[in-house]
Design a protein around this motif. Structure first.
Motif, PDB file in Angstrom:
ATOM      1  N   GLU A   1       0.809  -1.221   0.000  1.00 55.28           N
ATOM      2  CA  GLU A   1       0.000   0.000   0.000  1.00 55.28           C
ATOM      3  C   GLU A   1       0.841   1.269   0.000  1.00 55.28           C
ATOM      4  O   GLU A   1       0.372   2.332  -0.392  1.00 55.28           O
TER       5      GLU A   1
ATOM      6  N   ARG B   1      -0.534   0.637   8.157  1.00 52.91           N
ATOM      7  CA  ARG B   1      -0.117   1.011   6.803  1.00 52.91           C
ATOM      8  C   ARG B   1      -1.293   1.000   5.832  1.00 52.91           C
ATOM      9  O   ARG B   1      -1.497   1.937   5.054  1.00 52.91           O
ATOM     10  N   ARG B   2      -2.089  -0.048   5.902  1.00 55.89           N
ATOM     11  CA  ARG B   2      -3.222  -0.179   4.991  1.00 55.89           C
ATOM     12  C   ARG B   2      -4.245   0.935   5.208  1.00 55.89           C
ATOM     13  O   ARG B   2      -4.765   1.524   4.249  1.00 55.89           O
ATOM     14  N   GLU B   3      -4.535   1.246   6.468  1.00 50.76           N
ATOM     15  CA  GLU B   3      -5.545   2.265   6.749  1.00 50.76           C
ATOM     16  C   GLU B   3      -5.052   3.664   6.416  1.00 50.76           C
ATOM     17  O   GLU B   3      -5.829   4.516   5.974  1.00 50.76           O
TER      18      GLU B   3
END
Length: 296
Positions: free
Chosen positions: A36, A263-265
């Motif tokens: 991401e 990281r994804r959010e």
């Protein structure tokens, strides 16, 4: 025209500010792991240290903070609070999304300047409140939301200030309240209910005890110290009420599970242009509570 799933969004290009132990051990590794995010460059006031952080991931070493801003969409800060507060305002003015450490700044004025800059320039911000991204923490907060809480006890204790690479200047100067306090006050504020008043007793550099009065009438206490010898760091929250006890304990948590979620959010928030609940406004609220504890 063909169907199928839409193409994934390109990774968010993130520049990292800082080359200390936390930047090296967590921030750089998290950003470079992707998919991401992409660690594009590292900048620090010590170019050699920045090069050591950047090298394992093939990231560039920026010659200046301005150069870092030119080559990224978002900036991740792993520096002392006073440095973060100064540079985050500049990054927000440049239109860059911000991944921010706690505390937001060294004092409420500096924290407010960051939160105001984020609002004024309309950039996404997110706090690295590590434990909040663990599934066990989120499960605890979901259960707490349905509980009738009369009172709570909590602690965040470790011995990192006694020596080692995390016994850094700002931590030794300000103690556990600024370093550990944001984590514990955030959990109490979220699990028990909004904190209306907080008082502190003790020395933040040795041991400080907080008493919080919540808007719903509950009372909670928090013990904070970075100067006690323990086999491992201890974070525990106990909620008590008419229906029984609800306990959150990080002793069995694998903190490596937090980083992919964080990281994804963050990347999703940047691409959507909408921050989550753990943004600069949340950081400012926590900073104000910390200040009240000292003032009380």
């Amino acid at each position: 025209m063909t169907g199928g799933a839409p193409a994934p969004a390109p990774p968010v290009r993130v520049g990292l500010v800082g080359a200390g132990p936390w930047a090296r051990a967590t921030h750089a590794r998290m950003l470079a792991a992707g998919p991401e995010t992409e660690l594009t460059a590292v900048w620090a006031r010590r170019p050699g240290a920045a090069a050591e952080v950047a090298a394992p991931y093939g990231a560039a070493v920026a010659g200046s903070f301005a150069e870092l801003l030119d080559g990224c969409e978002a900036v991740d800060f792993a520096v002392p609070p006073a440095v973060q507060a100064e540079l985050a305002v500049r990054a927000a003015a440049a239109g860059r999304a911000l991944l921010l450490e706690k505390p937001l700044g060294p004092d409420p004025g500096a924290a407010r300047a960051v939160a105001d800059a984020v609002a004024r320039h309309g950039v996404v911000s997110q706090l690295v409140l590590t434990k909040r991204y663990h599934p066990a923490t989120r499960d605890f907060l979901r259960r707490a939301a349905a509980a009738d809480v009369t009172g709570a006890r909590s602690c965040y204790l470790h011995g990192a200030f006694l020596g080692g690479e995390f016994a850094t200047g700002w931590r030794l100067a300000h103690g556990a309240l600024l370093d550990l306090g944001p984590h514990l006050l955030d959990l109490l504020d979220a699990a028990v209910g909004p904190v209306a008043a907080v008082r502190g007793t003790g020395d933040p550099r040795r041991w400080i005890e907080l008493t919080c009065e919540h808007e719903n009438g509950a009372v909670s206490q928090a013990s904070l110290s970075g100067s006690v010898r323990l086999p491992a760091a201890r974070t525990r929250v106990e909620l008590f009420g008419p229906a029984g006890e609800l306990v959150y304990d990080t002793a069995g948590l694998d903190h490596e599970e937090c980083w992919p979620v964080l990281r994804r959010e963050f990347a999703a928030a940047v691409r959507a242009g909408r921050p989550g609940a753990l943004d600069a406004r949340r950081g400012l609220r926590l900073q104000e509570l910390l200040h009240r504890a000292l003032a009380g």
